[in-house]
Design an enzyme around this catalytic site. Structure first.
Site, PDB file in Angstrom:
ATOM      1  N   GLU A   1       0.831  -1.202   0.000  1.00  0.00           N
ATOM      2  CA  GLU A   1       0.000   0.000   0.000  1.00  0.00           C
ATOM      3  C   GLU A   1       0.865   1.252   0.000  1.00  0.00           C
ATOM      4  O   GLU A   1       0.596   2.223  -0.709  1.00  0.00           O
ATOM      5  CB  GLU A   1      -0.912  -0.003   1.228  1.00  0.00           C
TER       6      GLU A   1
ATOM      7  N   TYR B   1       7.491  22.918  18.928  1.00  0.00           N
ATOM      8  CA  TYR B   1       6.803  23.779  17.968  1.00  0.00           C
ATOM      9  C   TYR B   1       6.849  25.245  18.408  1.00  0.00           C
ATOM     10  O   TYR B   1       7.094  26.137  17.599  1.00  0.00           O
ATOM     11  CB  TYR B   1       5.359  23.327  17.771  1.00  0.00           C
TER      12      TYR B   1
ATOM     13  N   GLY C   1      18.129  16.699  18.974  1.00  0.00           N
ATOM     14  CA  GLY C   1      18.119  17.866  18.101  1.00  0.00           C
ATOM     15  C   GLY C   1      17.629  17.615  16.689  1.00  0.00           C
ATOM     16  O   GLY C   1      17.576  18.541  15.882  1.00  0.00           O
ATOM     17  N   TYR C   2      17.252  16.386  16.369  1.00  0.00           N
ATOM     18  CA  TYR C   2      16.818  16.083  15.004  1.00  0.00           C
ATOM     19  C   TYR C   2      15.489  16.757  14.656  1.00  0.00           C
ATOM     20  O   TYR C   2      15.312  17.243  13.542  1.00  0.00           O
ATOM     21  CB  TYR C   2      16.708  14.569  14.795  1.00  0.00           C
TER      22      TYR C   2
ATOM     23  N   GLU D   1       3.244  17.387  25.399  1.00  0.00           N
ATOM     24  CA  GLU D   1       3.970  18.580  25.845  1.00  0.00           C
ATOM     25  C   GLU D   1       5.329  18.737  25.186  1.00  0.00           C
ATOM     26  O   GLU D   1       5.758  19.853  24.882  1.00  0.00           O
ATOM     27  CB  GLU D   1       4.119  18.546  27.367  1.00  0.00           C
TER      28      GLU D   1
END
Length: 165
Positions: A37, A129, A92-93, A123
């Site tokens: 798929e 973000y 850190g990626y 969280e």
């Protein structure tokens, strides 16, 4: 570290991620997708202008994937999604992948706005973000069904005018 376009040879890695229930529940996606798929979807969307998929690499290791999907060239916005394999988290990626994909969206695709959905309980992701300049625009009550229950989600976004190089 580098970002590169998703290739067909990367599909076994993506297949592994897509079949990990704990990972896919954060993406509000159903796990357990077959490799056949996935290959079909890869071929179907190969020339699709509404999405871009990138592999996150460090030397010879594939550590994750970041995607720009639902690319809308009229309204100049798109959704950003990211998965970093659990054993590579806190290195850190995610920050690197977000910076590169955000730059690509704004500087190459000329997007006006990037947005994402995130579980209100996640969280760690919300912190990442926010560190990238994304702001909570709203709360979506019982927006996604995962792990036997409905989950609330934030919609977060970043405008190009607020993007800091």
């Amino acid at each position: 570290m580098k970002l590169r376009a998703l290739e067909i040879t990367d599909l076994p890695f993506v297949h592994e991620l897509n079949n990990e229930y704990s990972i896919m529940s954060y993406w509000f996606e159903e796990p357990y997708e077959s490799l056949t798929e996935l290959q079909y979807l890869f071929d179907k969307h190969l020339l699709d202008e509404s999405e871009r998929r990138f592999i996150v690499e460090d030397e010879d290791s594939i550590v994750g994937i970041v995607e720009l999907v639902e690319i809308n060239y009229i309204h100049r916005n798109c959704e950003i999604q990211i998965i970093i394999k659990p054993e590579f988290s806190s290195k850190g990626y995610a920050k690197f992948a977000f910076e590169k994909a955000t730059s690509y969206a704004f500087d190459i695709l000329n997007m006006h706005k990037l947005y994402l959905y995130v579980d209100t309980d996640n969280e760690k992701a919300i912190h990442i973000y926010k560190s990238q300049g994304f702001k909570i625009e709203g709360l979506l009550i019982e927006q996604f069904y995962t792990n036997g229950k409905y989950k609330d989600a934030y919609i977060m976004a970043l405008l190009k005018s607020e993007y800091i190089l």
